[in-house]
Design an enzyme around this catalytic site. Sequence first.
Site, PDB file in Angstrom:
ATOM      1  N   HIS A 268      26.964 -36.549  19.003  1.00  0.00           N
ATOM      2  CA  HIS A 268      25.906 -37.147  18.175  1.00  0.00           C
ATOM      3  C   HIS A 268      24.542 -36.521  18.499  1.00  0.00           C
ATOM      4  O   HIS A 268      24.013 -35.791  17.705  1.00  0.00           O
ATOM      5  CB  HIS A 268      25.836 -38.676  18.287  1.00  0.00           C
ATOM      6  CG  HIS A 268      27.121 -39.359  17.986  1.00  0.00           C
ATOM      7  ND1 HIS A 268      27.765 -39.212  16.782  1.00  0.00           N
ATOM      8  CD2 HIS A 268      27.922 -40.166  18.742  1.00  0.00           C
ATOM      9  CE1 HIS A 268      28.894 -39.909  16.788  1.00  0.00           C
ATOM     10  NE2 HIS A 268      29.021 -40.493  17.966  1.00  0.00           N
ATOM     11  N   ASP A 319      35.237 -38.093  14.173  1.00  0.00           N
ATOM     12  CA  ASP A 319      34.873 -39.305  14.901  1.00  0.00           C
ATOM     13  C   ASP A 319      35.668 -40.556  14.493  1.00  0.00           C
ATOM     14  O   ASP A 319      36.798 -40.730  14.908  1.00  0.00           O
ATOM     15  CB  ASP A 319      33.357 -39.517  14.789  1.00  0.00           C
ATOM     16  CG  ASP A 319      32.821 -40.554  15.777  1.00  0.00           C
ATOM     17  OD1 ASP A 319      33.610 -41.061  16.583  1.00  0.00           O
ATOM     18  OD2 ASP A 319      31.607 -40.855  15.743  1.00  0.00           O
TER      19      ASP A 319
END
Length: 452
Positions: A268, A319
Amino acid sequence: MRRFLLDHALLPGGWARNVGLAIEGGMIAAVEPDASAEGRERIAGIALPGLPNLHSHTFQRGMAGLAETRGPQGDSFWTWRQVMYRFLGSLTPDDVEAIAAFTMMEMLEGGFTALAEFHYLHHDAEGRPYGDIAELSGRIAAAAQDTGMGLTLLPVFYAQGGFGGAAPSEGQRRFINDVGSYARLVEGARKAAAKVDDAVVGIAPHSLRAVTPESLRDVVAMAGRGPIHIHIAEQVKEVEDCLAWSGQRPVAWLLDHASVDQRWCLIHATHLDAQEVKGIAASGAVAGLCPITEANLGDGIFEGVSYLSAGGHFGVGSDSNIEISAAGELKQFEYSQRLKHRARNVLAEREGQSTGRSLYEKALTGGAQALGRRIGAIAEGNRADLVVLDGDHPDLAAVSGDRWIDSYLFVAGKSAIDTVFVAGRAVVMSGRHVNREAIRARYARAMARILA
Ligand SMILES: [Zn+2]
């Protein structure tokens, strides 16, 4: 030795026609542009190196769509996480394997040929280790074997419920280890991964909120030369909590307290100040972007333009697996930057450069680095992992060269994928996994039970 002839292929030096490929033991033994067809099996279409998927929690595929109803107040990552904790509470080892296999199958059909699985679900529903502490890591490895997915297995170290050594919550009990039990888990994961061709095992401290500085140091020491992945700076609240705990922002703290280098992948890294942008780029680490999930969770927008200008490396991951598409991740990354900067083609570096090709090639390089494997290019010594686009697809048939990648990423998406090879073996043909029916049926049975 298998010998192929690719109609068109994207090689490290650019586009080539009639590319002869010799494959031995799953690896590319020779690449020969303008080769003759004699003695070679022809592969029609447009061959790209398969894209590595650098971040996933496969089990979350099973809860995709279950957290899209508005709650009583202010839905966020943290309310989504409550749904996730409830969902995983009932998963059995068979469920974990069935969901992982289905998810990996969709990844292969979606243009990903290698996966870094950030695996944090370790114990039974009461939080007790299974007889084999690496039971569920073994289930991930079995799903990779079953589907043909290339694997970097990242057993996750999760010890704390929040910054400053806060006790874990009940929802986290299936994740928790101390440094000693984590060492045994990693050993077990290495045994399980040894059954999967060419697999790699890395180290994954879950996040700064889930470790202490001491335990972070201890688990990083277990990595050797292998990959180290960590979630970082995904949420504004996480940045605020880290500031309250340490006086520093998460990425700044990590760069100051760990020797972050090219082994590291910072997942991220959404919320960065200018110094942190430069710091990650200078470290040689990879930023692990998950643009579709970050949009779904409302995380925020990565500092893409300044990071790429600073020479930063990146790759993409699916993810939460809310939507699985290699092309879709790169499209969403570019679109997030267009919305932020109110401009177009912002991530291409110079006039005349294709945005699609630039993004695809960078994500190949960054993804291969993050997975710690010889993948990401059609080149001698690499695994023979290829995504072959359908040259007759209506969005591709009338164009050529870099326009193929622009049309694949921004227009056709995974509908353009025809054949996918992993280690020289076709695992997807005509857009469908060769074992789709059995894998889908097992997944459907598991989900019917879980959601009953
Ligand atoms: Zn994640």
